[in-house]
Design an enzyme around this catalytic site. Sequence first.
Site, PDB file in Angstrom:
ATOM      1  N   MET A  30       3.156  -5.810   7.840  1.00 18.65           N
ATOM      2  CA  MET A  30       2.817  -6.252   9.197  1.00 18.65           C
ATOM      3  C   MET A  30       1.556  -5.526   9.662  1.00 18.65           C
ATOM      4  SD  MET A  30       6.325  -7.176  11.147  1.00 18.65           S
ATOM      5  CE  MET A  30       6.759  -5.559  11.700  1.00 18.65           C
ATOM      6  N   HIS A  37       2.263   2.142   2.865  1.00 17.91           N
ATOM      7  CA  HIS A  37       1.867   0.789   2.434  1.00 17.91           C
ATOM      8  C   HIS A  37       0.925   0.869   1.226  1.00 17.91           C
ATOM      9  CE1 HIS A  37       2.453  -0.151   6.892  1.00 17.91           C
ATOM     10  NE2 HIS A  37       3.245  -1.019   6.309  1.00 17.91           N
ATOM     11  N   GLN A 153      16.652  -3.837   4.699  1.00 18.66           N
ATOM     12  CA  GLN A 153      15.754  -4.973   4.453  1.00 18.66           C
ATOM     13  C   GLN A 153      15.622  -5.219   2.951  1.00 18.66           C
ATOM     14  OE1 GLN A 153      11.867  -5.751   6.506  1.00 18.66           O
ATOM     15  NE2 GLN A 153      11.002  -4.784   4.701  1.00 18.66           N
ATOM     16  N   MET A 184       6.865   7.937   6.745  1.00 22.91           N
ATOM     17  CA  MET A 184       5.708   7.212   7.294  1.00 22.91           C
ATOM     18  C   MET A 184       6.144   5.868   7.871  1.00 22.91           C
ATOM     19  SD  MET A 184       2.511   8.021   4.882  1.00 22.91           S
ATOM     20  CE  MET A 184       2.114   9.729   4.520  1.00 22.91           C
ATOM     21  N   SER A 186       4.479   2.657  10.766  1.00 19.89           N
ATOM     22  CA  SER A 186       3.424   2.254  11.711  1.00 19.89           C
ATOM     23  C   SER A 186       3.806   2.670  13.126  1.00 19.89           C
ATOM     24  CB  SER A 186       3.208   0.739  11.665  1.00 19.89           C
ATOM     25  OG  SER A 186       2.868   0.357  10.349  1.00 19.89           O
TER      26      SER A 186
HETATM   27  O1  PAF Z   1       8.646  -4.421   6.258  1.00 19.78           O
HETATM   28  C1  PAF Z   1       7.841  -5.144   6.913  1.00 19.78           C
HETATM   29  O2  PAF Z   1       6.717  -4.752   7.213  1.00 19.78           O
HETATM   30  C2  PAF Z   1       8.280  -6.536   7.356  1.00 19.78           C
HETATM   31  O3  PAF Z   1       9.615  -6.543   7.695  1.00 19.78           O
HETATM   32  C3  PAF Z   1       7.951  -7.626   6.315  1.00 19.78           C
HETATM   33  C4  PAF Z   1       8.688  -7.395   5.009  1.00 19.78           C
HETATM   34  C5  PAF Z   1       6.454  -7.668   6.067  1.00 19.78           C
HETATM   35  C6  PAF Z   1       8.390  -9.000   6.845  1.00 19.78           C
HETATM   36  O4  PAF Z   1       7.756  -9.322   8.029  1.00 19.78           O
END
Ligand code: PAF
Length: 282
Positions: A30, A37, A153, A184, A186
Amino acid sequence: MELVSLPSEMRRIAEDLRRRDGTIAFVPTMGFLHDGHLALMREGRQRASVLVVSIFVNPSQFGPNEDFERYPRALQKDLEKIERIPADYVFAPDTRAMLPADTETWVEVTGVTRGLCGAHRPGHFRGVTTIVAKLFNLVQPHIAIFGEKDFQQLRAIQKMVHDLNFAVEIIPHPIVREPDGLAMSSRNAYLSPKQRNEALALSQSLFAARELSAAGTRDPDAIVQAARRVLDRSADIKLEYLEAVDWETLAKPSAHRSMLLAVAARVGDTRLIDNIALHNPA
Ligand code: PAF
């Protein structure tokens, strides 16, 4: 590196890459990228011939009173960071292109999304799995890398891939922490220096539990209590949940199996999550 904004164009590129036998690694994000990331992207870069990164702040995974509007965005800086990996394609679609107003189809994983964050953020995982399913259809990756900080997730996406026969391998990546232990995220950008210091209690509570578990304590309640004692020292932390669950299924834990200790808390208005795996050495 090519910036792609149209879903139809992303799909055309992916089909072309596949025809030419390219292996596609995918890192969905995101945006507002941090070193966590970038570690996922490096993993993807090493494992495949083509790396695609997506940047899309997905409204469908935010509740009505959550931070969608103020979620930090920094496309230009993000592109500079991705360029240094480098990725081959950055897919950054418009909200309406990804989620047209007439959308009627949703992807929902039931079991593993019931507890933990799922119990506190109704509809969140439905929004995540729907958008990730769409991204998989457009990017057509061979592998996709997901961080273990969002462990629930990760499990939801693994279950979706299994249940719906997506032809993609999900690669989990360990949590990337700041030198002082803070996971970490955002959302750490929302924290004042004082709050950031308070937030350290989350990882410290998990590390205390890990020590106890490594010393031979396998009772889930004793492990949760040890972590709780550390969190209780911080008056500014509003605990949402602190739970030990089965590492595989996220259901009720057993002392004989590997566990996941997961925490969610608010520091000021900022909701933070963290977790640690307590593997059964037996
Ligand atoms: O983990 C994330 O940043 C979000 O949940 C994802 C996997 C990009 C889905 O919007």
